[in-house]
Design an enzyme around this catalytic site. Structure first.
Site, PDB file in Angstrom:
ATOM      1  N   ASP A 146       0.811  -1.164  -0.064  1.00  0.00           N
ATOM      2  CA  ASP A 146       0.023   0.018  -0.119  1.00  0.00           C
ATOM      3  C   ASP A 146       0.868   1.226  -0.047  1.00  0.00           C
ATOM      4  OD1 ASP A 146      -2.473   1.157  -0.345  1.00  0.00           O
ATOM      5  OD2 ASP A 146      -2.935   1.016   1.867  1.00  0.00           O
ATOM      6  N   LYS A 148       1.865   4.533  -1.046  1.00  0.00           N
ATOM      7  CA  LYS A 148       1.157   5.782  -1.770  1.00  0.00           C
ATOM      8  C   LYS A 148       1.620   6.971  -0.830  1.00  0.00           C
ATOM      9  CE  LYS A 148      -2.943   4.542   0.738  1.00  0.00           C
ATOM     10  NZ  LYS A 148      -4.498   4.098   0.701  1.00  0.00           N
ATOM     11  N   ASN A 151       0.749   7.061   2.868  1.00  0.00           N
ATOM     12  CA  ASN A 151       1.300   6.239   3.798  1.00  0.00           C
ATOM     13  C   ASN A 151       2.749   6.629   3.893  1.00  0.00           C
ATOM     14  OD1 ASN A 151      -0.947   5.045   4.632  1.00  0.00           O
ATOM     15  ND2 ASN A 151      -0.749   3.386   3.052  1.00  0.00           N
ATOM     16  N   ASP A 164       1.831   2.295   7.962  1.00  0.00           N
ATOM     17  CA  ASP A 164       0.647   1.708   7.954  1.00  0.00           C
ATOM     18  C   ASP A 164       0.907   0.254   7.109  1.00  0.00           C
ATOM     19  OD1 ASP A 164      -1.864   0.805   7.459  1.00  0.00           O
ATOM     20  OD2 ASP A 164      -2.611   2.338   6.342  1.00  0.00           O
ATOM     21  N   THR A 183      -4.389  -0.048  -2.897  1.00  0.00           N
ATOM     22  CA  THR A 183      -5.221   1.158  -3.298  1.00  0.00           C
ATOM     23  C   THR A 183      -5.012   1.068  -4.882  1.00  0.00           C
ATOM     24  OG1 THR A 183      -4.753   2.262  -1.376  1.00  0.00           O
ATOM     25  CG2 THR A 183      -5.748   3.542  -3.282  1.00  0.00           C
TER      26      THR A 183
END
Length: 354
Positions: A146, A148, A151, A164, A183
């Site tokens: 994840d 991105k 995070n 995260d 995501t």
């Protein structure tokens, strides 16, 4: 009458399990679907941390307990300068707590929403630091899944830290993962075809990093993918879309490092926690005492069954104290050094006698 009262903080035994009472709650800074984050100060060391607390009842209702336990298991085995590191984990009857590094620079999504445009040199620094963090995670057989701007947190010096690990995965050797997670706008092409048995590995995090870097430089992502975009549309987009790259990435952009004089988060979280929140932290002790009294009157089979789930969470929760781990390691170091400096001839003599 109050002249003899002391304002000194309570003294805690270093061997005592860390709990909620060891921290002073300073302010709330964010929230998720079943967890909230606040800034805390440890009473004995005066060190500042971010404390994430997750309501057990909501975790059980949404079937998220295993994800929390997996995140704890992963984070307690990691330590790196460009990660958000776990320091303590503990629980009470109501919540599960994770105490991690405090980073006051805000996440990169926040800065993008503030129309910050990063200089190319800044993004290069981010990429270098994130590459080091991802390389470390790969050495530990961890896929973040994840990556991105949301995070990636900044510290007061402008360095990045990955946070995260809620959907991170531990990858056994010589295997691949086939479950979809992440995501959509940042997910690699192989993740959308993984249901056909192709699978994916660590490379998906590098793809996500590339998408993130593009977005930081240009202010938008290379592919127009939304959370509602179907997998078929996304696969077709990867096959047909031509990604364009501006000829002048080095155009003047606002510098992130000038924005460190304040806390980069939404101040309404503080208002919500202290005024609007139905279960504020500062009333926790009183609330738990009432809850214990009410549980003695438990006569509903459904209520008691739900309590069994909560009791299971209480029993299986992973307690962690990085401060104690480091302290115990330092205590063992002299003994290890002594063992290593023993006379090898003396040991050989003992072996010969045997």
């Amino acid at each position: 009458m109050g002249a003899n009262t002391s304002s000194k903080p309570p003294v805690f035994d270093e061997n005592e399990d860390v709990n909620f009472d060891h921290f002073e709650i300073l302010r709330a800074i964010g929230k998720g679907s079943f967890g909230k984050v606040c800034i805390v100060q440890k009473n004995d060391t005066k060190k500042m941390y971010a404390m994430k607390y997750m309501n057990k009842q909501k975790c059980v209702e949404r079937n998220e307990v295993r994800n929390v336990f997996k995140e704890l298991q992963i984070m307690q085995g990691l330590e790196h300068p460009f990660l958000v590191n776990l320091w303590y984990s503990f629980q009470d009857e109501e919540d599960m707590f994770m105490v991690v590094d405090l980073l006051l620079g805000g996440d990169l999504r926040y800065h993008l929403q503030q129309n910050v445009r990063f200089k190319e040199e800044t993004v290069k620094l981010f990429i270098c630091e994130l590459v080091m963090a991802l390389d470390y995670l790969q050495s530990q057989r961890i896929i973040h899944r994840d990556m991105k701007p949301d995070n990636i947190l900044l510290d007061e010096h402008g360095h990045v830290h990955i946070t995260d690990f809620n959907i991170a995965a531990m990858l056994p050797r010589e295997t691949q993962i086939t479950t979809m997670a992440g995501t959509k706008p940042y997910m690699a092409p192989e993740m959308f075809s993984s249901r056909k048995g192709a699978g994916y590995s660590f490379a998906v995090d590098w793809w996500s990093l590339g998408v993130t870097a593009y977005e930081l430089l240009r202010g938008r992502r290379p592919y127009h993918i939304r959370s509602s975009t179907s997998s078929k549309e996304i696969v077709r987009m990867f096959e047909t879309t031509v990604v364009t790259y501006p000829s002048a990435w080095s155009q003047e952009m606002a510098s992130l490092l000038k924005k460190k004089g304040r806390l980069n988060c939404d101040p309404t979280f503080e208002l919500e926690e202290m005024i609007l929140e139905s279960k504020p932290l500062h009333k926790k002790k009183k609330r738990l005492a009432k809850k214990e009294k009410d549980m003695r009157k438990c006569d509903s089979s459904q209520t008691c069954l739900f309590q069994e789930h909560l009791d299971s969470v209480q029993k299986e929760f992973i307690i962690f104290n990085r401060e104690k781990v480091k302290r115990d390691f330092n205590k063992r170091q002299p003994n290890l050094t002594l063992e290593q400096t023993k006379d090898p001839q003396s040991e050989d003599g003992q072996n010969n006698n045997l």
